[in-house]
Write an enzyme that holds these catalytic residues in place. Structure first.
Site, PDB file in Angstrom:
ATOM      1  N   ILE A  62      16.317  92.672  30.989  1.00 58.12           N
ATOM      2  CA  ILE A  62      17.036  93.013  32.239  1.00 58.12           C
ATOM      3  C   ILE A  62      18.552  92.857  32.090  1.00 58.12           C
ATOM      4  CG2 ILE A  62      15.112  92.600  33.839  1.00 58.12           C
ATOM      5  CD1 ILE A  62      16.594  89.908  34.569  1.00 58.12           C
ATOM      6  N   GLU A  86      13.883  83.025  33.301  1.00 61.05           N
ATOM      7  CA  GLU A  86      13.440  81.788  32.665  1.00 61.05           C
ATOM      8  C   GLU A  86      12.995  80.907  33.822  1.00 61.05           C
ATOM      9  OE1 GLU A  86      13.166  80.928  29.512  1.00 61.05           O
ATOM     10  OE2 GLU A  86      13.887  82.855  28.780  1.00 61.05           O
ATOM     11  N   THR A 135      13.099  81.261  44.949  1.00 59.65           N
ATOM     12  CA  THR A 135      12.219  80.089  44.943  1.00 59.65           C
ATOM     13  C   THR A 135      12.665  79.082  46.002  1.00 59.65           C
ATOM     14  OG1 THR A 135      11.738  78.088  43.647  1.00 59.65           O
ATOM     15  CG2 THR A 135      13.662  79.308  42.994  1.00 59.65           C
ATOM     16  N   ASP A 136      11.735  78.261  46.456  1.00 64.17           N
ATOM     17  CA  ASP A 136      12.107  77.204  47.413  1.00 64.17           C
ATOM     18  C   ASP A 136      12.992  76.147  46.755  1.00 64.17           C
ATOM     19  OD1 ASP A 136      10.194  75.928  45.828  1.00 64.17           O
ATOM     20  OD2 ASP A 136       9.091  75.048  47.511  1.00 64.17           O
ATOM     21  N   GLU A 137      13.040  76.149  45.410  1.00 69.58           N
ATOM     22  CA  GLU A 137      13.828  75.111  44.722  1.00 69.58           C
ATOM     23  C   GLU A 137      15.327  75.273  44.972  1.00 69.58           C
ATOM     24  OE1 GLU A 137      12.435  74.000  40.818  1.00 69.58           O
ATOM     25  OE2 GLU A 137      10.430  74.742  41.262  1.00 69.58           O
ATOM     26  N   TYR A 163      17.784  75.229  36.318  1.00 72.79           N
ATOM     27  CA  TYR A 163      16.920  76.337  36.746  1.00 72.79           C
ATOM     28  C   TYR A 163      17.217  76.724  38.190  1.00 72.79           C
ATOM     29  CZ  TYR A 163      12.789  78.515  38.871  1.00 72.79           C
ATOM     30  OH  TYR A 163      11.964  79.343  39.584  1.00 72.79           O
ATOM     31  N   ALA A 165      19.730  76.025  40.053  1.00 70.07           N
ATOM     32  CA  ALA A 165      21.117  76.485  40.245  1.00 70.07           C
ATOM     33  C   ALA A 165      21.234  77.954  39.846  1.00 70.07           C
ATOM     34  CB  ALA A 165      22.074  75.625  39.421  1.00 70.07           C
ATOM     35  N   LYS A 167      18.791  80.171  39.880  1.00 71.64           N
ATOM     36  CA  LYS A 167      18.066  80.988  40.866  1.00 71.64           C
ATOM     37  C   LYS A 167      18.870  81.095  42.169  1.00 71.64           C
ATOM     38  CE  LYS A 167      14.470  82.567  40.659  1.00 71.64           C
ATOM     39  NZ  LYS A 167      13.999  83.901  40.178  1.00 71.64           N
ATOM     40  N   LEU A 203       2.682  72.223  35.498  1.00 71.59           N
ATOM     41  CA  LEU A 203       1.803  71.071  35.754  1.00 71.59           C
ATOM     42  C   LEU A 203       0.304  71.391  35.683  1.00 71.59           C
ATOM     43  CD1 LEU A 203       1.651  68.030  36.690  1.00 71.59           C
ATOM     44  CD2 LEU A 203       1.376  68.936  38.992  1.00 71.59           C
TER      45      LEU A 203
HETATM   46  P1  NAD Z   1       7.029  83.241  33.865  1.00 72.72           P
HETATM   47  O1  NAD Z   1       7.930  82.390  33.041  1.00 72.72           O
HETATM   48  O2  NAD Z   1       5.559  83.090  33.742  1.00 72.72           O
HETATM   49  O3  NAD Z   1       7.358  84.785  33.593  1.00 72.72           O
HETATM   50  C1  NAD Z   1       8.652  85.266  33.426  1.00 72.72           C
HETATM   51  C2  NAD Z   1       8.556  86.646  32.788  1.00 72.72           C
HETATM   52  O4  NAD Z   1       9.887  87.176  32.675  1.00 72.72           O
HETATM   53  C3  NAD Z   1       7.962  86.650  31.375  1.00 72.72           C
HETATM   54  O5  NAD Z   1       7.020  87.681  31.252  1.00 72.72           O
HETATM   55  C4  NAD Z   1       9.171  86.892  30.473  1.00 72.72           C
HETATM   56  O6  NAD Z   1       8.839  87.584  29.268  1.00 72.72           O
HETATM   57  C5  NAD Z   1      10.047  87.738  31.377  1.00 72.72           C
HETATM   58  N1  NAD Z   1      11.466  87.678  31.021  1.00 72.72           N
HETATM   59  C6  NAD Z   1      12.205  86.564  30.752  1.00 72.72           C
HETATM   60  N2  NAD Z   1      13.463  86.907  30.446  1.00 72.72           N
HETATM   61  C7  NAD Z   1      13.534  88.248  30.545  1.00 72.72           C
HETATM   62  C8  NAD Z   1      14.578  89.197  30.379  1.00 72.72           C
HETATM   63  N3  NAD Z   1      15.815  88.819  30.029  1.00 72.72           N
HETATM   64  N4  NAD Z   1      14.305  90.505  30.570  1.00 72.72           N
HETATM   65  C9  NAD Z   1      13.060  90.924  30.909  1.00 72.72           C
HETATM   66  N5  NAD Z   1      12.033  90.066  31.075  1.00 72.72           N
HETATM   67  C10 NAD Z   1      12.269  88.756  30.899  1.00 72.72           C
HETATM   68  O7  NAD Z   1       7.503  83.002  35.363  1.00 72.72           O
HETATM   69  P2  NAD Z   1       6.647  83.017  36.722  1.00 72.72           P
HETATM   70  O8  NAD Z   1       6.150  81.653  36.988  1.00 72.72           O
HETATM   71  O9  NAD Z   1       5.729  84.177  36.705  1.00 72.72           O
HETATM   72  O10 NAD Z   1       7.818  83.285  37.772  1.00 72.72           O
HETATM   73  C11 NAD Z   1       8.219  84.617  38.072  1.00 72.72           C
HETATM   74  C12 NAD Z   1       9.370  84.583  39.064  1.00 72.72           C
HETATM   75  O11 NAD Z   1       8.975  83.911  40.251  1.00 72.72           O
HETATM   76  C13 NAD Z   1      10.596  83.847  38.536  1.00 72.72           C
HETATM   77  O12 NAD Z   1      11.744  84.555  38.950  1.00 72.72           O
HETATM   78  C14 NAD Z   1      10.530  82.481  39.219  1.00 72.72           C
HETATM   79  O13 NAD Z   1      11.799  81.945  39.391  1.00 72.72           O
HETATM   80  C15 NAD Z   1       9.885  82.856  40.541  1.00 72.72           C
HETATM   81  N6  NAD Z   1       9.091  81.807  41.198  1.00 72.72           N
HETATM   82  C16 NAD Z   1       8.126  81.133  40.499  1.00 72.72           C
HETATM   83  C17 NAD Z   1       7.359  80.171  41.139  1.00 72.72           C
HETATM   84  C18 NAD Z   1       6.257  79.446  40.398  1.00 72.72           C
HETATM   85  O14 NAD Z   1       5.661  78.516  40.941  1.00 72.72           O
HETATM   86  N7  NAD Z   1       5.905  79.831  39.179  1.00 72.72           N
HETATM   87  C19 NAD Z   1       7.578  79.875  42.495  1.00 72.72           C
HETATM   88  C20 NAD Z   1       8.581  80.587  43.191  1.00 72.72           C
HETATM   89  C21 NAD Z   1       9.325  81.545  42.526  1.00 72.72           C
HETATM   90  P1  TYD Z   2       6.271  72.184  37.312  1.00 66.56           P
HETATM   91  O1  TYD Z   2       4.903  72.772  37.215  1.00 66.56           O
HETATM   92  O2  TYD Z   2       7.138  72.148  36.088  1.00 66.56           O
HETATM   93  O3  TYD Z   2       6.991  72.943  38.518  1.00 66.56           O
HETATM   94  P2  TYD Z   2       8.419  72.599  39.262  1.00 66.56           P
HETATM   95  O4  TYD Z   2       9.160  71.604  38.467  1.00 66.56           O
HETATM   96  O5  TYD Z   2       9.081  73.941  39.246  1.00 66.56           O
HETATM   97  O6  TYD Z   2       8.045  72.127  40.627  1.00 66.56           O
HETATM   98  O7  TYD Z   2       6.138  70.701  37.822  1.00 66.56           O
HETATM   99  C1  TYD Z   2       5.488  70.397  39.049  1.00 66.56           C
HETATM  100  C2  TYD Z   2       5.626  68.906  39.280  1.00 66.56           C
HETATM  101  O8  TYD Z   2       4.875  68.211  38.284  1.00 66.56           O
HETATM  102  C3  TYD Z   2       7.054  68.391  39.145  1.00 66.56           C
HETATM  103  O9  TYD Z   2       7.261  67.373  40.120  1.00 66.56           O
HETATM  104  C4  TYD Z   2       7.103  67.795  37.756  1.00 66.56           C
HETATM  105  C5  TYD Z   2       5.691  67.308  37.530  1.00 66.56           C
HETATM  106  N1  TYD Z   2       5.209  67.341  36.122  1.00 66.56           N
HETATM  107  C6  TYD Z   2       4.653  66.202  35.551  1.00 66.56           C
HETATM  108  O10 TYD Z   2       4.554  65.132  36.181  1.00 66.56           O
HETATM  109  N2  TYD Z   2       4.210  66.260  34.252  1.00 66.56           N
HETATM  110  C7  TYD Z   2       4.303  67.401  33.512  1.00 66.56           C
HETATM  111  O11 TYD Z   2       3.903  67.402  32.307  1.00 66.56           O
HETATM  112  C8  TYD Z   2       4.855  68.579  34.123  1.00 66.56           C
HETATM  113  C9  TYD Z   2       4.981  69.862  33.359  1.00 66.56           C
HETATM  114  C10 TYD Z   2       5.294  68.504  35.439  1.00 66.56           C
END
Ligand code: NAD
Ligand code: TYD
Length: 361
Positions: A62, A86, A135-137, A163, A165, A167, A203
């Site tokens: 991207i 990321e 994200t809510d973060e 992360y 910051a 987002k 997690l």
């Molecule tokens: P993920 O890490 O599983 O997937 C990210 C994807 O983006 C991967 O397929 C990776 O190859 C691709 N990618 C990374 N850098 C790229 C680049 N420069 N160009 C093109 N593709 C690239 O992440 P996820 O958990 O599926 O999260 C997806 C989105 O949702 C993210 O933007 C994240 O911030 C947001 N989000 C995630 C959560 C969660 O709980 N996982 C919650 C709220 C929001």
């Molecule tokens: P994570 O799945 O990394 O999501 P986020 O940090 O985006 O909320 O972590 C969820 C919670 O679990 C977070 O409070 C950190 C904690 N955690 C552990 O205690 N041990 C672990 O090995 C991991 C990956 C996360």
């Protein structure tokens, strides 16, 4: 006209679930998956739709303006949904640079391309939509002793990790492009997702994998940090709904009022996995309290009142059901876990957890 969705990051956890959701939910749709295939991207998640005429994949970054412009020209998308990022907080603490580059730079690049291609001579954008998966973060952290406090869309952004910051910065750029150029943008801010295809650095899948291998379950700090967990399919439905029916320029929180402490989650996984594979050796003695994450946000809790009231969205998957489905999926797909955790994952695990002392040390 058949709407074309350009989905970035579609080979990741939520992106691949979103693509599967779109192709299930709509007959009349075209979906283009644009993914750089980093360590987190896995096309195997989408083998079931590879042969679907409505679906196409292109490997691209991207951050690459030329490649993005060419993709817009090739597919003429009505909608862009930007998942590409990321996404792991611990990696952002170890190596923040790529978070700035992909999450901020990549988003700004996409916005520039969308604007350049979509803007008409009179400055309007027709029915195009750009949705940023935030994200809510970005809101920062809530205290544990005020359980009624929740993030609303009006809560000031106060991110703490590299992360969050990155987002938050991307989220602000998206809205700035809406305010400044009239780009039709939408933002969703969702709480923690769980479900199939989540990379085992997060997690829930990490704990399932380690439990099955009788390895230590590393709980950071006192284990009392709280996250608000939502089944991934509920998030995918929310994104599609916001894209189609949300008010342009608006932010929508997405969450299911399902707050749990990390230790609660880990104990639930231990109990369920032990039961599912009938292995009494999987028990709480595997739990290891390890050195806390730096700057660890204490609690996330989201109010989804706006998306409920405006768009009628509500989560459909109770946690008991979602976690059972998730564990079943990981049990049924050991080869997937094996493949994504071979090679570079071993180095990652060693770096993150190898010399992590026990909590309090
Ligand atoms: P993920 O890490 O599983 O997937 C990210 C994807 O983006 C991967 O397929 C990776 O190859 C691709 N990618 C990374 N850098 C790229 C680049 N420069 N160009 C093109 N593709 C690239 O992440 P996820 O958990 O599926 O999260 C997806 C989105 O949702 C993210 O933007 C994240 O911030 C947001 N989000 C995630 C959560 C969660 O709980 N996982 C919650 C709220 C929001
Ligand atoms: P994570 O799945 O990394 O999501 P986020 O940090 O985006 O909320 O972590 C969820 C919670 O679990 C977070 O409070 C950190 C904690 N955690 C552990 O205690 N041990 C672990 O090995 C991991 C990956 C996360």
């Amino acid at each position: 006209m058949t709407p074309t969705y350009l989905v970035t990051g579609g080979a990741g956890f939520i992106g691949s679930n979103f693509i599967l959701h779109l192709l299930r939910a709509h007959d009349d749709v075209r979906v283009v998956n644009v993914d750089a295939l980093t360590y987190a991207g896995n096309l195997e998640n989408l083998t079931s739709v590879e042969g679907d005429a409505r679906y196409a994949f292109r490997q691209a970054d991207i951050r690459d303006a030329e490649a993005m412009t060419a993709l817009f020209a090739e597919f003429d998308p009505a909608y862009v949904v930007n998942f590409a990022a990321e996404s792991h907080v611990d990696r952002s603490i170890a190596d923040p640079g790529v978070f700035e580059s992909t999450n901020v730079g990549g988003t700004v690049n996409l916005l520039n391309v969308a604007r350049a291609v979509w803007e008409r001579s009179d400055g309007t954008f027709g029915d195009h939509r750009y949705l940023q998966v935030s994200t809510d973060e970005v809101y920062g952290s809530l205290p544990l002793d005020e359980p009624d406090a929740l993030f609303t869309e009006g809560t000031p952004l106060s991110p703490h990790s590299p992360y969050s910051a990155s987002k938050a910065s991307a989220d602000l750029f998206v809205r700035a492009y809406g305010d400044t150029y009239g780009l039709p943008v939408l933002v969703t801010r969702c709480s923690n997702n769980y479900g199939p295809y989540q990379f085992p650095e997060k997690l829930i899948p990490l704990m399932i994998r380690n439990a099955l291998r009788h390895e230590a379950l590393p709980v950071y700090g006192d284990g009392l940090n709280v996250r608000d967990w939502l089944y991934v399919e509920d998030h995918c439905r929310a994104i599609d709904l916001v894209l189609r029916e949300g008010r342009v320029g608006e932010v929508y929180n997405v969450g299911g009022h399902n707050e749990r402490s990390n230790i609660q989650i880990v104990r639930t996984i231990v109990e369920r996995v032990s039961e599912a594979v009938d292995d009494p050796a999987i028990d709480d003695s595997l739990i290891a309290f390890v050195t806390d994450r730096k700057g660890h946000d204490r609690r996330y809790g989201i109010s989804p009142e706006k998306i409920r009231a405006e768009l009628g969205w509500a989560p459909e998957t109770p946690f008991d059901e979602g976690i059972a489905r998730t564990i079943d999926w990981y049990l049924a797909n050991p080869e997937w876990v094996e493949r994504v955790t071979s090679g570079a994952y071993q180095d990652y695990y060693e770096r993150m957890y190898g010399d992590r002392g026990t909590a309090g040390n």
